[in-house]
Motif scaffolding. Structure first.
Motif, short mmCIF file in Angstrom:
data_model
loop_
_atom_site.label_atom_id
_atom_site.label_comp_id
_atom_site.label_asym_id
_atom_site.label_seq_id
_atom_site.Cartn_x
_atom_site.Cartn_y
_atom_site.Cartn_z
N PHE A 139 0.84 -1.19 0.00
CA PHE A 139 0.00 0.00 0.00
C PHE A 139 0.88 1.24 0.00
O PHE A 139 1.62 1.50 0.95
CB PHE A 139 -0.92 0.02 1.23
N GLU A 143 -2.83 3.95 -2.91
CA GLU A 143 -3.73 2.94 -2.37
C GLU A 143 -4.44 3.43 -1.11
O GLU A 143 -5.63 3.19 -0.93
CB GLU A 143 -2.96 1.65 -2.07
N TYR A 144 -3.69 4.14 -0.27
CA TYR A 144 -4.32 4.67 0.94
C TYR A 144 -5.36 5.73 0.58
O TYR A 144 -6.42 5.82 1.22
CB TYR A 144 -3.26 5.26 1.87
N LEU A 264 -2.99 -2.32 8.79
CA LEU A 264 -2.57 -1.28 7.85
C LEU A 264 -2.15 -0.04 8.62
O LEU A 264 -2.93 0.50 9.41
CB LEU A 264 -3.73 -0.93 6.89
N THR A 267 -4.42 3.46 9.92
CA THR A 267 -5.87 3.28 9.92
C THR A 267 -6.37 3.22 11.36
O THR A 267 -6.86 4.20 11.89
CB THR A 267 -6.25 2.02 9.14
N TYR A 447 -2.71 11.84 1.73
CA TYR A 447 -2.29 10.78 0.81
C TYR A 447 -2.46 11.21 -0.65
O TYR A 447 -1.68 10.77 -1.51
CB TYR A 447 -3.09 9.50 1.09
N SER A 468 -5.33 0.63 -6.19
CA SER A 468 -6.04 1.90 -6.08
C SER A 468 -7.09 2.04 -7.18
O SER A 468 -8.20 2.54 -6.94
CB SER A 468 -5.05 3.06 -6.14
#
Length: 503
Positions: A139, A143-144, A264, A267, A447, A468
């Motif tokens: 990630f 992706e985040y 992750l 998060t 991000y 993503s």
């Protein structure tokens, strides 16, 4: 298996066992008390760890961390006051259950869900740590960003009734999240020249105001308790067969979601709890009852946040990346003992790593043994008249909020958010999407900026990345489906929609 046996030998040493009990007890206590929170309790106990062995110190602080997640649901259910932000979603169904006279069942089920969620998180941490670390490494910022957008879109499903109201609350939460110094330019935004706002609005302040103070304003004219706890017995606290049947699938779904989200970095338990609740809104057979006192509404998020707390140690110990402010404090405690977390932690400090995992099992059993007998005591709090409860709650909130930064502005803010939450309730808006918009909004901005820097401003690069791009495609499909459902509901000649439970 040999390493786990070695870990249990470390965890069962007298010192480690004693401090594990101290940690989980203090964690439960501060979780029950609204306005204190995990971060404040770990900060206060941090100096004590200077004189302890690093393994013992980590076991105690970890016990405080996941113990507070156990205890935080108590105030959410009894007083509509989340002990921590991750327990805020429990208010949505836990407090209505208490108003229906099922507070004992709600508290009992949260203990069971928390134990199962924590146990599954430990199992995944033991067996799938390398795989989860590999997923986390895959990630990047793109992706985040896509994950946060997906979570933000899913937040609108938390609101009962009109999805437009849910979207409006998400936008308001994102705007509140913009308050403070810009992370890239350092320019203050929406601070109105107030130095106390340069660091932004604290999540605890927002959660306490929206869910706690607003409830006090809404119930201030009720001088007697609406609920009583007469003749409460352990038998009356046990869930029915129907409660077990409805809770079991949601507990396992929440545990799986929390275990993955917790692993992750960045998060944490709060996002896991809200995402789990959102999933229940979509897949549960009783989804129309969520928000009105459904047992799934407490079992799923409580299992998720406790599973996430356990797996949150994976990125912290194996990559040195804390997923929350509480994990950052625990990481700082390790650094003060001369231990720098990273990929070599499991090999360089096997006693500490596996001793910590073994202490998770011990701590979860201790928490279960502590919480079940104390359920009756917490339920009997409902017998107190509100005129006695409210002043004590206000004092806890003000003391807890003031202790964050020792700023009177924070006390004013929590009262202001309380008035805002009360006004939103009168207007038919729910504060839950606002809170998740506040949490995810700054993360989306951060991000996205990182992804754009790496892509040199080309947004198509985000769409071309497999993970993503797939997530953003799912977001587009969800948005399209929501628009289609809304069009079918309100198109000319459409049948009158059925009222939701909230209506």
């Amino acid at each position: 298996m040999d390493m786990l046996i070695q870990g249990f030998s470390v965890a069962f040493s007298p010192d480690n066992l004693f401090y594990c009990l101290v940690g989980v007890f203090l964690g439960t206590l501060v979780g029950v008390l609204p306005g204190v929170g995990t971060l404040a309790s770990i900060s206060l106990l941090l100096p004590m760890t200077f004189y302890l062995d690093p393994t013992t110190a980590l076991i105690m602080l970890a016990g405080v961390y996941y113990g507070s997640e156990y205890g935080g649901s108590t105030a959410s259910i009894l007083l509509n006051l989340p002990g921590s932000p991750s327990n805020a979603v429990t208010c949505l169904d836990g407090y209505p259950m208490a108003q229906q006279g099922r507070a004992g069942v709600a508290l009992f089920m949260t203990s069971i869900a928390s134990f199962v969620g924590g146990s599954i998180g430990i199992l995944l941490m033991m067996g799938f740590s390398p795989l989860l670390v590999k997923i986390a490494f895959s990630f990047g910022p793109a992706e985040y960003f896509a994950l946060m957008v997906l979570g933000l879109l899913a937040a609108t499903a938390i609101a009962q009734g009109s999805p437009l109201k849910g979207i409006a609350m998400v936008v308001v939460g994102m705007l509140i999240g913009c308050v403070g110094m810009d992370i890239s330019s350092g320019i203050p935004r929406f601070t109105f020249g107030n130095m106390a706002l340069f660091e932004g609005v604290n999540m605890v302040i927002l959660a306490m105001g929206l869910f706690g103070v607003s409830e006090i304003f809404a119930s201030a004219n009720q001088l007697t308790a609406r609920l009583t706890a007469k003749d409460i017995t352990l038998r009356s606290m046990l869930p029915t067969r129907e409660d077990w049947r409805r809770s079991a699938p949601s507990i396992f779904r929440g545990s799986g979601i929390g275990s993955i989200i917790g692993a992750l970095p960045g998060t944490g338990a709060t996002i896991a709890a809200y995402l789990s609740y959102t999933v229940e809104k979509q897949v549960s057979k009783n989804r129309r009852q969520l928000g009105t006192g459904a047992i799934e509404g407490i079992s799923a998020p409580e299992a998720a946040n406790n599973a996430a707390v356990q797996t949150a140690f994976i990125p912290t110990l194996t990559m040195g990346i804390p997923g929350s402010a509480s994990m950052a404090l625990i990481l700082g405690a390790l650094m003060m003992h001369g231990i720098y977390a990273g990929p070599s932690t499991m090999t360089d400090h096997p006693d500490m790593f596996w001793g910590l995992i073994a202490s998770f099992w011990i701590g979860n059993v201790l928490l279960l043994l502590l919480n079940i007998p104390l359920v009756g005591i917490w339920v009997r709090l409902l017998a107190l008249p509100y005129r006695y409860i409210f002043p004590a709650v206000i004092i806890f909130i003000c003391v807890g909020v003031y202790s964050l930064t020792y700023s009177f502005t924070d006390v004013v803010l929590v009262l202001g958010f309380g008035l805002l939450g009360y006004g939103l309730k009168l207007a038919g808006y729910e504060p839950a999407p606002l809170l998740i918009g506040f949490i995810l909004g700054p993360l989306i901005e951060e991000y996205l900026r990182r992804a754009m820097l790496l892509a040199r401003g080309d947004f198509l690069t985000i769409l071309q990345r497999p993970i993503s791009g797939s997530m953003l495609l799912v977001c587009a499909l969800l948005l399209g489906w929501a628009l289609y459902v809304t069009w079918r509901r309100y198109r000319p000649g459409a049948p009158e929609p059925l009222p939701t439970p909230a209506e």
